[in-house]
Design an enzyme around this catalytic site. Structure first.
Site, short mmCIF file in Angstrom:
data_model
loop_
_atom_site.label_atom_id
_atom_site.label_comp_id
_atom_site.label_asym_id
_atom_site.label_seq_id
_atom_site.Cartn_x
_atom_site.Cartn_y
_atom_site.Cartn_z
N HIS A 131 8.86 45.48 -14.56
CA HIS A 131 8.44 44.10 -14.39
C HIS A 131 8.96 43.59 -13.06
O HIS A 131 9.67 44.29 -12.33
CB HIS A 131 8.94 43.23 -15.55
CG HIS A 131 8.08 43.33 -16.77
ND1 HIS A 131 6.76 42.93 -16.79
CD2 HIS A 131 8.36 43.79 -18.02
CE1 HIS A 131 6.26 43.14 -18.00
NE2 HIS A 131 7.21 43.67 -18.77
N ASP A 161 5.34 40.29 -8.42
CA ASP A 161 4.04 40.16 -9.09
C ASP A 161 3.02 39.50 -8.17
O ASP A 161 1.87 39.95 -8.08
CB ASP A 161 4.19 39.31 -10.36
CG ASP A 161 4.82 40.07 -11.51
OD1 ASP A 161 5.07 41.28 -11.36
OD2 ASP A 161 5.08 39.45 -12.55
#
Length: 313
Positions: A131, A161
């Protein structure tokens, strides 16, 4: 132009949302047994996850069992008309369903196909889970900000991200479409969020290349070491950001503040900078943030209030 969106969570859906905002027709395709998990993450808006709503508001939503033969045929009908496909599964997943680039480019040679993953399609980490926090940790970015206890500070925004995944994907897709306009052929795009976040360390790496040793917890001149590029608390507990990096801005600020003597202390050593920061801290504590903002309106030395997300335009 038609974009087929096989992405979930944040990086891919934000990329396709941005394409939708540019005027692309985006069709988001979810498997009925494993829809986008963002649908179910609180906080909720009308029974849907707020993040899901924000990322998919401008898209057409379809539920297709693309793992079945019938569903794959339905996907191929969409692929024949598509310009772009964006997916964010682990490497090998789309191939297992017959939806990899090689299979789909045989149906539509002009297809631009982007895979957004943490570590790319090849290499020792390719199939590992990850992540945002993992990518900024591995890139070195997380180590740039430490708290008073000497621990890394987790930023409250998804840097890898968005900057490493969403933005890199949009840039790559647009470039590939321009190339297709010349060649008539699409191409495969391998978007690694870890690779994509590394350009954010360009300045830090430049300082290291110049011989400045990296010391965990020691601010750089762009992260709090210099008084003229810093954040200061006001009387009401709110903050101002002073970005007077160049001498012309710093000099203008010093004259406005009634402290022309500060101007000549622009490049003092670390001890001198610490003393200068203390003096500026005392200066800004004299008024509230709104008062300083009003007093500095129309000036040109890079002084702005630190707004909360619900206050920002």
């Amino acid at each position: 132009m038609l974009v087929l969106d096989f992405t979930k969570l944040l990086p891919g859906p934000l990329a396709t949302r941005q394409l939708a905002e540019m005027g692309f027709r985006v069709v988001k395709i979810e498997h009925p047994d494993s829809p986008d998990p963002a649908r179910f993450y609180p906080p909720m808006i009308d029974g849907q996850g707020a993040v899901f709503v924000a990322l998919n508001a401008d898209k057409e939503l379809l539920s297709i069992d693309y793992r079945s033969l019938q569903g794959r045929e339905a996907i191929l009908d969409w692929v024949r008309r598509a310009d772009v496909l964006v997916e964010s599964f682990r490497p090998g997943a789309m191939a297992a369903w017959g939806l990899d680039y090689e299979s789909l480019s045989a149906v539509n040679p002009g297809l631009v196909y982007a895979s957004v993953t943490g570590y790319g399609q090849t290499g020792p980490r390719a199939k590992l889970a990850g992540h945002d926090l993992n990518y900024i940790a591995l890139s070195g970015l997380l180590a740039l900000n430490f708290d008073a206890q000497g621990d890394p500070v987790i930023p409250d925004m998804q840097i890898a991200d968005v900057a490493g995944g969403s933005q890199q994907a949009v840039n790559a897709v647009l470039h590939a479409l321009l190339e297709r306009g010349r060649t008539g052929r699409g191409r495969y795009l391998d978007i690694s969020m870890l690779d994509g976040v590394r350009p954010l360390l360009t300045v830090a790496r430049a300082f290291i290349a110049a011989g400045e040793a990296f010391e965990p917890g020691r601010p750089s001149i762009l992260s709090g070491r210099w008084a003229n590029y810093n954040v200061y608390r006001c009387a009401d507990g709110r903050h101002l950001a002073l970005g007077a990096l160049e001498p012309k801005f710093w000099n203008a600020f010093c004259l406005w503040a009634g402290r022309p003597d500060w101007a000549e202390r622009f490049t003092v050593d670390d001890a001198g900078q610490a003393e200068l920061r203390r003096e500026l801290a005392d200066f800004f504590l004299q008024k509230n943030m709104a008062e300083w903002t009003a007093l500095s309106e129309g000036t040109d030395f890079c002084l702005t209030p630190v707004l909360y997300p619900d206050e920002a335009d």
